[in-house]
Design a protein around this motif. Structure first.
Motif, PDB file in Angstrom:
ATOM      1  N   VAL A 151      -1.784  10.407  10.971  1.00 15.43           N
ATOM      2  CA  VAL A 151      -1.531  10.461   9.528  1.00 15.43           C
ATOM      3  C   VAL A 151      -2.827  10.190   8.769  1.00 15.43           C
ATOM      4  CG1 VAL A 151      -0.243   9.429   7.618  1.00 15.43           C
ATOM      5  CG2 VAL A 151       0.856   9.731   9.851  1.00 15.43           C
ATOM      6  N   PRO A 152      -3.263  11.091   7.905  1.00 16.37           N
ATOM      7  CA  PRO A 152      -4.531  10.862   7.190  1.00 16.37           C
ATOM      8  C   PRO A 152      -4.545   9.570   6.385  1.00 16.37           C
ATOM      9  CG  PRO A 152      -3.861  13.154   6.984  1.00 16.37           C
ATOM     10  CD  PRO A 152      -2.719  12.429   7.640  1.00 16.37           C
ATOM     11  N   ASP A 153      -3.480   9.287   5.638  1.00 15.99           N
ATOM     12  CA  ASP A 153      -3.413   8.066   4.839  1.00 15.99           C
ATOM     13  C   ASP A 153      -2.596   7.029   5.597  1.00 15.99           C
ATOM     14  OD1 ASP A 153      -3.411   6.101   2.933  1.00 15.99           O
ATOM     15  OD2 ASP A 153      -2.809   7.404   1.273  1.00 15.99           O
ATOM     16  N   ARG A 154      -3.218   6.459   6.639  1.00 13.98           N
ATOM     17  CA  ARG A 154      -2.520   5.498   7.494  1.00 13.98           C
ATOM     18  C   ARG A 154      -2.154   4.230   6.732  1.00 13.98           C
ATOM     19  NH1 ARG A 154      -5.361   8.602  11.073  1.00 13.98           N
ATOM     20  NH2 ARG A 154      -7.348   8.001  10.138  1.00 13.98           N
ATOM     21  N   ALA A 155      -3.028   3.812   5.827  1.00 13.20           N
ATOM     22  CA  ALA A 155      -2.756   2.577   5.081  1.00 13.20           C
ATOM     23  C   ALA A 155      -1.499   2.727   4.232  1.00 13.20           C
ATOM     24  CB  ALA A 155      -3.960   2.222   4.197  1.00 13.20           C
ATOM     25  N   ARG A 156      -1.345   3.864   3.591  1.00 13.49           N
ATOM     26  CA  ARG A 156      -0.151   4.090   2.772  1.00 13.49           C
ATOM     27  C   ARG A 156       1.091   4.156   3.654  1.00 13.49           C
ATOM     28  NH1 ARG A 156       0.964   8.952  -1.668  1.00 13.49           N
ATOM     29  NH2 ARG A 156       3.168   8.474  -1.982  1.00 13.49           N
ATOM     30  N   VAL A 167       2.463   7.976  15.985  1.00  9.63           N
ATOM     31  CA  VAL A 167       2.634   8.621  14.678  1.00  9.63           C
ATOM     32  C   VAL A 167       1.426   8.375  13.782  1.00  9.63           C
ATOM     33  CG1 VAL A 167       4.026   8.689  12.567  1.00  9.63           C
ATOM     34  CG2 VAL A 167       5.155   8.494  14.794  1.00  9.63           C
ATOM     35  N   LEU A 168       1.118   7.110  13.522  1.00  6.89           N
ATOM     36  CA  LEU A 168       0.129   6.789  12.491  1.00  6.89           C
ATOM     37  C   LEU A 168      -1.269   7.282  12.837  1.00  6.89           C
ATOM     38  CD1 LEU A 168       1.123   3.256  11.184  1.00  6.89           C
ATOM     39  CD2 LEU A 168       1.884   5.511  10.471  1.00  6.89           C
ATOM     40  N   PRO A 195      13.721  -9.185   4.668  1.00 10.14           N
ATOM     41  CA  PRO A 195      13.163 -10.480   5.068  1.00 10.14           C
ATOM     42  C   PRO A 195      13.606 -10.819   6.499  1.00 10.14           C
ATOM     43  CG  PRO A 195      13.995 -10.600   2.829  1.00 10.14           C
ATOM     44  CD  PRO A 195      14.423  -9.257   3.366  1.00 10.14           C
ATOM     45  N   GLY A 196      12.637 -11.161   7.331  1.00  6.86           N
ATOM     46  CA  GLY A 196      12.923 -11.434   8.736  1.00  6.86           C
ATOM     47  C   GLY A 196      12.908 -10.204   9.612  1.00  6.86           C
ATOM     48  N   GLY A 197      12.760  -9.002   9.031  1.00  4.31           N
ATOM     49  CA  GLY A 197      12.771  -7.759   9.802  1.00  4.31           C
ATOM     50  C   GLY A 197      11.478  -7.537  10.560  1.00  4.31           C
ATOM     51  N   TRP A 198      11.581  -6.757  11.637  1.00 12.16           N
ATOM     52  CA  TRP A 198      10.449  -6.525  12.530  1.00 12.16           C
ATOM     53  C   TRP A 198       9.894  -5.115  12.360  1.00 12.16           C
ATOM     54  CZ3 TRP A 198       8.111 -10.119  15.519  1.00 12.16           C
ATOM     55  CH2 TRP A 198       8.810 -11.312  15.771  1.00 12.16           C
ATOM     56  N   LEU A 199       8.565  -5.008  12.366  1.00  8.80           N
ATOM     57  CA  LEU A 199       7.866  -3.729  12.448  1.00  8.80           C
ATOM     58  C   LEU A 199       7.215  -3.626  13.817  1.00  8.80           C
ATOM     59  CD1 LEU A 199       6.664  -1.116  11.221  1.00  8.80           C
ATOM     60  CD2 LEU A 199       4.761  -2.511  10.374  1.00  8.80           C
ATOM     61  N   VAL A 200       7.460  -2.513  14.519  1.00 10.07           N
ATOM     62  CA  VAL A 200       6.829  -2.243  15.813  1.00 10.07           C
ATOM     63  C   VAL A 200       6.083  -0.919  15.690  1.00 10.07           C
ATOM     64  CG1 VAL A 200       7.154  -1.901  18.283  1.00 10.07           C
ATOM     65  CG2 VAL A 200       8.697  -3.435  17.029  1.00 10.07           C
ATOM     66  N   VAL A 201       4.776  -0.970  15.893  1.00  5.89           N
ATOM     67  CA  VAL A 201       3.947   0.226  15.833  1.00  5.89           C
ATOM     68  C   VAL A 201       3.248   0.391  17.175  1.00  5.89           C
ATOM     69  CG1 VAL A 201       2.060   1.427  14.660  1.00  5.89           C
ATOM     70  CG2 VAL A 201       3.577  -0.080  13.357  1.00  5.89           C
ATOM     71  N   GLU A 202       3.340   1.593  17.740  1.00 12.14           N
ATOM     72  CA  GLU A 202       2.707   1.884  19.027  1.00 12.14           C
ATOM     73  C   GLU A 202       1.819   3.114  18.842  1.00 12.14           C
ATOM     74  OE1 GLU A 202       5.586   0.810  22.467  1.00 12.14           O
ATOM     75  OE2 GLU A 202       6.767   1.975  21.025  1.00 12.14           O
ATOM     76  N   ASP A 203       0.528   2.930  19.121  1.00 14.49           N
ATOM     77  CA  ASP A 203      -0.393   4.050  18.940  1.00 14.49           C
ATOM     78  C   ASP A 203      -1.477   4.039  19.998  1.00 14.49           C
ATOM     79  OD1 ASP A 203      -0.415   6.305  17.168  1.00 14.49           O
ATOM     80  OD2 ASP A 203      -0.036   4.893  15.545  1.00 14.49           O
ATOM     81  N   ALA A 204      -2.019   5.219  20.227  1.00 13.94           N
ATOM     82  CA  ALA A 204      -3.044   5.381  21.245  1.00 13.94           C
ATOM     83  C   ALA A 204      -4.401   4.901  20.734  1.00 13.94           C
ATOM     84  CB  ALA A 204      -3.139   6.848  21.656  1.00 13.94           C
ATOM     85  N   ASP A 205      -5.254   4.520  21.688  1.00 13.96           N
ATOM     86  CA  ASP A 205      -6.655   4.221  21.390  1.00 13.96           C
ATOM     87  C   ASP A 205      -7.499   4.944  22.435  1.00 13.96           C
ATOM     88  OD1 ASP A 205      -9.250   3.026  21.139  1.00 13.96           O
ATOM     89  OD2 ASP A 205      -8.333   1.387  20.031  1.00 13.96           O
ATOM     90  N   THR A 206      -7.838   6.183  22.124  1.00 14.28           N
ATOM     91  CA  THR A 206      -8.565   7.021  23.081  1.00 14.28           C
ATOM     92  C   THR A 206      -9.964   6.500  23.343  1.00 14.28           C
ATOM     93  OG1 THR A 206      -7.308   8.903  22.253  1.00 14.28           O
ATOM     94  CG2 THR A 206      -9.226   9.405  23.579  1.00 14.28           C
ATOM     95  N   VAL A 250      19.802  11.777  10.573  1.00 15.88           N
ATOM     96  CA  VAL A 250      18.529  12.503  10.596  1.00 15.88           C
ATOM     97  C   VAL A 250      18.148  12.886   9.171  1.00 15.88           C
ATOM     98  CG1 VAL A 250      17.325  14.571  11.398  1.00 15.88           C
ATOM     99  CG2 VAL A 250      18.961  13.413  12.910  1.00 15.88           C
ATOM    100  N   ARG A 251      16.891  12.626   8.817  1.00 15.30           N
ATOM    101  CA  ARG A 251      16.377  13.071   7.519  1.00 15.30           C
ATOM    102  C   ARG A 251      14.952  13.592   7.686  1.00 15.30           C
ATOM    103  NH1 ARG A 251      17.569   8.230   3.173  1.00 15.30           N
ATOM    104  NH2 ARG A 251      19.652   7.631   3.927  1.00 15.30           N
ATOM    105  N   ARG A 252      14.600  14.565   6.851  1.00 10.61           N
ATOM    106  CA  ARG A 252      13.212  15.001   6.756  1.00 10.61           C
ATOM    107  C   ARG A 252      12.469  14.006   5.864  1.00 10.61           C
ATOM    108  NH1 ARG A 252      11.029  19.980   7.785  1.00 10.61           N
ATOM    109  NH2 ARG A 252      13.148  20.821   8.003  1.00 10.61           N
ATOM    110  N   HIS A 253      11.326  13.492   6.340  1.00 12.56           N
ATOM    111  CA  HIS A 253      10.597  12.464   5.602  1.00 12.56           C
ATOM    112  C   HIS A 253       9.137  12.503   6.026  1.00 12.56           C
ATOM    113  CE1 HIS A 253       9.185   8.316   4.717  1.00 12.56           C
ATOM    114  NE2 HIS A 253      10.062   8.354   3.726  1.00 12.56           N
ATOM    115  N   ASP A 254       8.241  12.412   5.044  1.00 13.82           N
ATOM    116  CA  ASP A 254       6.803  12.370   5.297  1.00 13.82           C
ATOM    117  C   ASP A 254       6.341  10.937   5.086  1.00 13.82           C
ATOM    118  OD1 ASP A 254       4.058  12.539   5.367  1.00 13.82           O
ATOM    119  OD2 ASP A 254       3.913  14.220   3.962  1.00 13.82           O
ATOM    120  N   ILE A 255       6.027  10.234   6.171  1.00 17.48           N
ATOM    121  CA  ILE A 255       5.688   8.819   6.074  1.00 17.48           C
ATOM    122  C   ILE A 255       4.394   8.617   5.300  1.00 17.48           C
ATOM    123  CG2 ILE A 255       4.455   8.786   8.283  1.00 17.48           C
ATOM    124  CD1 ILE A 255       6.576   5.968   6.669  1.00 17.48           C
ATOM    125  N   GLY A 256       3.561   9.647   5.210  1.00 20.03           N
ATOM    126  CA  GLY A 256       2.313   9.528   4.480  1.00 20.03           C
ATOM    127  C   GLY A 256       2.433   9.774   2.995  1.00 20.03           C
TER     128      GLY A 256
END
Length: 265
Positions: free
Chosen positions: A117-122, A113-114, A133-144, A91-97
């Motif tokens: 976050v105000p600066d989603r691009a960052r 999460v994203l 290399p070869g690693g996967w990114l999985v992002v799940e977010d709502a679309d209200t 566990v670590r404290r971290h600000d993704i933005g």
């Protein structure tokens, strides 16, 4: 007020007791979906995984079980109060933005999460930079904006009140910098970030006790903000919570868009 600076404080603050109730309910609703994506991507022994904005314990624990003693799971959050510092993951404290990547990983995952976050691009660039290399990114977010109602069947006064309160909640989210259309942009966003093998899927529940528990916890968590913003009043919130508690409404959530992509080898 028109022309005022946006308020980027996180509306659903982890420091509040209701946050823990929300994490449990969200886990019941969506962990099966999330784990299904991990399984299809082949997450297994020896993988290095980063759970971004983890919130609760369920996904870090599931990842740790999947990667086993030869793997590694890092769970980060801007306020990791609901994570287990003595668990089978770090566990670590971290600000993704704002903060740099905390290492390199075979899997990076963020759920709900994203959108906050105000600066989603960052934030997204930070997650992409953390992929091996070869690693996967999985992002799940709502679309209200895809489905803005909490009661699909607006059949009476209680249902209309529920949808009125959902619109008020969405207004608060927008004022805090949330992008309520972010979910639909994820496939394009991952491709533009240079990922390959991009795909996506959507999911949302309709009805049931878990949706009721989540709604009550959310209303309790944001009621002071809603009243202070003059978007509703105490009596309307009390009547809505009573109707939900009595099982009178069939509630739903905004669709969750899950998107994944791979960093080229």
């Amino acid at each position: 007020m028109l022309g005022s600076a946006p308020d980027h404080r996180y509306l659903l603050d982890n420091a509040q007791a209701e946050a823990g109730e929300r994490f449990v309910a969200l886990a019941e609703l969506f962990d099966g979906v999330t784990r299904g994506h991990f399984d299809r991507l082949g997450v297994g022994p020896g993988w290095r995984c980063w759970e971004v904005g983890a919130g609760g314990r369920s996904i870090p624990e599931a990842l740790a079980a999947a990667v086993g003693p030869t793997g590694y799971v890092l769970a980060t959050d801007i306020n990791p109060v609901w994570l287990d510092p003595h668990g089978i993951y770090e566990v670590r404290r971290h600000d993704i933005g704002a903060d740099p990547p905390p290492g390199t990983f075979d899997l990076v995952h963020a759920r709900l999460v994203l959108v906050h976050v105000p600066d989603r691009a960052r934030a997204l660039a930070t997650m992409v930079a953390a992929l091996r290399p070869g690693g996967w990114l999985v992002v799940e977010d709502a679309d209200t904006e895809l489905q803005p109602l909490v009661c699909l069947d607006e059949s009476g006064p209680a249902q209309r009140r529920a949808n009125r309160l959902r619109r008020a909640f969405r207004e608060l989210m927008t004022r805090r910098g949330a992008d309520l259309r972010y979910g639909r942009t994820l496939p394009r966003t991952l491709r533009e970030a240079g990922l390959v093998d991009v795909a996506a899927a959507g999911s949302f529940p309709v009805g049931g006790a878990v949706c009721d528990r989540l709604e009550i916890a959310t209303m309790r968590q944001v009621r002071a903000e809603l009243v202070a913003a003059r978007l509703t009043d105490e009596a309307e919130i009390d009547a809505h919570v009573a109707a939900v508690g009595a099982g009178e409404l069939d509630l739903t959530l905004a669709p969750i868009i899950s998107a994944w992509g791979r960093r080229p080898d």
